[in-house]
Design an enzyme around this catalytic site. Structure first.
Site, short mmCIF file in Angstrom:
data_model
loop_
_atom_site.label_atom_id
_atom_site.label_comp_id
_atom_site.label_asym_id
_atom_site.label_seq_id
_atom_site.Cartn_x
_atom_site.Cartn_y
_atom_site.Cartn_z
N GLU A 173 -46.02 -0.10 -32.70
CA GLU A 173 -47.10 -0.84 -33.34
C GLU A 173 -48.24 -1.14 -32.35
OE1 GLU A 173 -43.17 -2.48 -35.13
OE2 GLU A 173 -43.88 -1.54 -33.27
N ARG A 179 -25.84 15.02 -23.09
CA ARG A 179 -25.62 13.88 -22.20
C ARG A 179 -26.86 12.99 -22.13
NH1 ARG A 179 -22.71 16.61 -16.83
NH2 ARG A 179 -20.65 16.99 -17.79
N THR A 230 -9.09 13.12 -15.31
CA THR A 230 -10.20 14.07 -15.22
C THR A 230 -10.99 13.85 -13.94
OG1 THR A 230 -10.38 14.19 -17.63
CG2 THR A 230 -12.30 14.89 -16.36
N LEU A 253 -21.13 14.44 -13.77
CA LEU A 253 -21.46 13.79 -15.04
C LEU A 253 -22.95 13.46 -15.16
CD1 LEU A 253 -18.44 11.34 -15.43
CD2 LEU A 253 -18.65 13.68 -16.27
N SER A 276 -7.65 15.80 -23.05
CA SER A 276 -7.13 15.90 -24.41
C SER A 276 -6.53 14.60 -24.91
CB SER A 276 -6.08 17.01 -24.48
OG SER A 276 -5.56 17.14 -25.78
N SER A 306 -6.95 10.00 -28.54
CA SER A 306 -6.82 8.56 -28.79
C SER A 306 -8.02 8.05 -29.58
CB SER A 306 -6.67 7.80 -27.47
OG SER A 306 -7.88 7.80 -26.73
#
Length: 329
Positions: free
Chosen positions: A54, A190, A202, A210, A270, A275
């Site tokens: 705005e 990502r 991992t 990452l 996995s 989960s």
């Protein structure tokens, strides 16, 4: 009315230009239409901490005298509270704009309905709910976070055609299913999330960065679940990770939400991915399937989603299966 939808579609186009830069704020676009039906001002929220849509739209109007006879189209309810910027509802009132058309109501507790009430109390005509579904869909991450008090959850993994995520190749080197294009698209994905989540297994096995080095976007905040406290932060390549020991998915998501994280990309193993699937607390999933069969060399079974995919996209030899578990998505 059709002309309301016409200008709101333009506002939605503008809002989308902020994708990947506005979080934890929503993407918002605004269009100001003069008395003769011409667009006299446009703006969108470019990035968090800067002027809202705005503000930018009003600033772009060359002849401010036209504002007293104009209509503003804005994709999301104007804010009514002081944050990093003053309230947009007050700006609209002070600008003398007599009519405002709103796409969707803001679910954020400090706004939710108050912006519209502020405008109406000032005598401004407000029409709301114009292309509301489209506006909500554009901000599905923001909307999910503030209606369900948890981050929007995206699951992502790659697997073989016979449903394995990794093989038993010597040396412990992770099996790669994605090519360069697929990896680039993952880095773009990502960049659209506040955080990226993996487990300690991992982190120890792959020690991933990452980040978004293959895409010119903002890298998400790394989050590692380390319930057994195995990690040595000095050995991790990721930058400034959040380390959590949350016992279950609901607690984990609540913890992330209280930290201001509105979207998370789950790239864990996995077990972690399954989960989330079993909890039902996920929104979309991206599964890249290679035509490769690992047969007797398959080591880690891929997670199982029982839903039918919404779409299937071909990327080179691989296929991307997209799933949805949230009506906002």
């Amino acid at each position: 009315m059709l002309y309301n939808e016409k200008y709101m579609r333009r506002a939605l186009e503008l809002a989308a230009h902020g994708m990947g830069n506005t979080s934890p704020n929503p993407m918002v676009g605004a269009v100001i239409v003069g008395p003769d039906g011409r667009i006299i001002g446009e703006g969108y929220h470019r990035r968090c901490g800067e002027g809202h849509a705005e503000v930018n739209a009003v600033a772009s109007v060359k002849d401010k005298s036209l504002l007293k006879d104009s209509t503003m189209y804005v994709t999301l309810e104007p804010c009514s509270h002081y944050g990093k910027t003053p309230p947009c509802a007050k700006l609209i009132i002070d600008s003398g704009i007599p009519r405002v058309v709103v796409g969707a109501t803001d679910p954020f507790p400090e706004v939710s309905g108050r912006g519209i009430h502020m405008l109406r109390d000032a005598g401004i005509e407000v029409v709301d709910g114009v292309l509301a579904q489209e506006s909500v869909a554009l901000n599905r991450r923001f909307m999910t976070a503030h209606t369900q008090a948890r981050p929007f959850v995206t699951l992502k993994w790659a697997q073989s055609a016979d449903d394995f995520m990794d093989s038993d190749r010597p040396g412990g080197v992770p099996h790669r299913f994605s090519g360069h294009l697929g990896s680039t698209l993952v880095h773009r994905l990502r960049s659209l999330h506040d955080a990226i989540l993996i487990g300690s297994g991992t982190a120890l096995a792959d020690n991933p960065r990452l980040d978004c080095r293959l895409w010119p976007g903002r890298s998400p905040r790394p989050v590692v679940v380390d319930r057994s406290h195995k990690l040595d932060l000095r050995q991790l390549r990721m930058q400034s990770p959040i380390i959590l020991d949350s016992p279950d998915v609901p607690t984990l998501l609540k913890d992330l939400y209280t930290r201001g994280i509105t979207s998370v990309l789950v790239e864990g193993g996995s077990q972690m991915l399954q989960s989330f699937i079993d909890s039902g607390l996920w929104d979309i999933a991206r599964v890249e399937v290679s035509p490769e069969h690992l047969a007797g060399h398959g080591r880690i079974p891929a997670p199982i989603i029982t839903l039918h995919p919404d779409s299937i996209t071909q990327i080179g030899k691989n296929k991307i299966f997209n799933y949805t578990n949230n009506y906002l998505a």
